[in-house]
Design an enzyme around this catalytic site. Structure first.
Site: not given
Ligand SMILES: [Fe+2]
Length: 400
Positions: A307, A270, A345
């Protein structure tokens, strides 16, 4: 903008006599940033750019801001803001409804069909993203033809107006800075050329290509400007049409950039959001998530990890496609998610598992991350779904 353009008639040497066909002089105007210490343009006017014949207040749309309290992530449904035929009585400037804002930036939304007044934002640069529809943006530098997926970057104090041109209403997402908006410095050489690792370059930016001249007397120009505690508006009446520039040159001008020309950077695992960055302003950045191949490590997790961006509020505007990480939350096209600093979130339940093995994401979203907390404008409060905060746990304060 860093690179030089020259449009229309300019004299070979700056600050020298430039004469009209009738022998009179054009009026030279320097429009420059940071005093005389940054980018600028020299414009040659038929009339006197300082001339005024009247001034009166312009009552701005509701600029009230309400704190995001209690602190929760929110889902704002922008497509609910202009129901039915409301766009027929709305223009893309005075019709903007304030969604979110702070001392650095304001985000507003409009669905419109009317031509805007002549307008100048003296508080900062604007970056207007065209969600749907098409328009001609007429400016003192020349016109820009813009449409779905375009960012339109308009420098502070550029006189312009929006003329919707498409069959469908014009949907615009306006990011108004209190500063300048530019490509990230790390994309640029020390002299301002886009570097090879940047996801776009000069060829992708469309500036005005010919002068924009119009006739008229006693023309109104709506000016948004700074005032104690916020913003104020003034209508200037100018004796001659403000589109009287026969030529200009320099590195300061409005331009458009089609998000489809953003070349996504991907990796085996990612990639962090900075690879998606497109612009920056003081106190905020603008990123976009475009259709792309996703992470190709055999054990890759294509959706983001959870994060906690402890220094920023994150505003995601979902424009097109399917947004894999948000499935099950109610978010769809036209939605905003606000993920405030101070709360972690990440993907909705099940999204990680569903993404495993995916080869590509078909998604288009524009993200603004701010370094000061964002407050809710009247349109933010009006479009809040009131339940997004509980979508990760599956139950809210009422137990439902
Ligand atoms: Fe984000």
């Amino acid at each position: 903008m860093a690179f030089y353009r020259r449009v229309g008639s300019v004299p070979p040497k700056r600050h020298t006599q430039h004469r009209r066909p009738d022998g009179g002089l054009y009026a030279e105007e320097l429009m420059g940033e940071e005093g005389f210490s940054s980018d600028s343009a020299l414009l040659y006017h038929r009339g006197i750019p300082s001339a005024l014949v009247d001034a009166r207040p312009w009552e701005l749309p509701d600029q009230t801001l309400t704190p995001n309290a209690p602190l929760v992530p929110r889902h704002l449904k922008l497509h609910d803001l202009f129901p039915g035929e409301e766009h027929k009585g709305t223009d893309p400037v005075t019709g903007r409804r304030l969604v979110l804002g702070n001392a650095d930036v304001r985000i507003s939304y409009a669905v419109s069909s009317l031509t805007s007044p002549y307008y100048r934002n003296a508080t900062g640069d604007e970056c207007v993203f065209v969600e749907r529809g098409a328009a001609t943006v007429e400016t003192v530098f020349g016109a820009l033809e813009v449409g779905r997926g375009d960012y339109v970057v308009i420098p502070r104090a550029t006189t312009h107006r929006w003329v919707p041109t498409g069959e469908e209403p014009l949907r615009t997402y306006a990011v108004e800075a209190n500063s300048h908006i530019a490509p990230p410095k790390r994309y640029l050489s020390r002299y301002g050329q886009f570097l090879e690792h940047a996801p776009y370059c000069e060829r992708d930016l469309r500036g005005p290509s010919e002068p924009m001249l119009a006739e008229g007397t006693d023309v109104e120009v709506y000016v948004k400007h700074r005032a104690p505690g916020g913003l104020a508006g003034t209508v200037h009446v100018v004796p001659d049409h403000p589109f009287d520039v026969v030529g200009w040159d320099g590195c300061l001008y409005p331009y458009a950039f089609d998000v489809a020309d953003f070349e996504p950077i991907t990796g085996r695992v990612h990639q962090p959001p900075p690879v998606h960055q497109v612009f920056e302003g003081a106190g905020f950045v603008i990123c976009n998530f475009v259709p792309r191949k996703v992470d190709y490590h055999p054990l890759a997790v294509p959706v983001p990890y959870y994060h906690s961006n402890v220094d920023s509020d994150e505003v995601m505007f979902y424009v097109d496609g399917d947004y894999e990480a948000r499935k099950g939350s109610g978010i769809g096209k036209g939605s905003i998610s606000l993920h405030p600093g101070g709360h972690s979130h990440g993907p909705q339940p099940g999204a990680v598992e569903r993404s495993l093995g995916a080869e590509a994401f078909d998604e288009l979203a524009v993200m603004v991350d701010t370094f000061r907390p964002l407050d809710l404008g009247e349109a933010g409060t009006a479009s809040d779904d009131g339940k997004y905060a509980w979508s990760w746990s599956g139950r809210g304060p009422s137990g439902g």
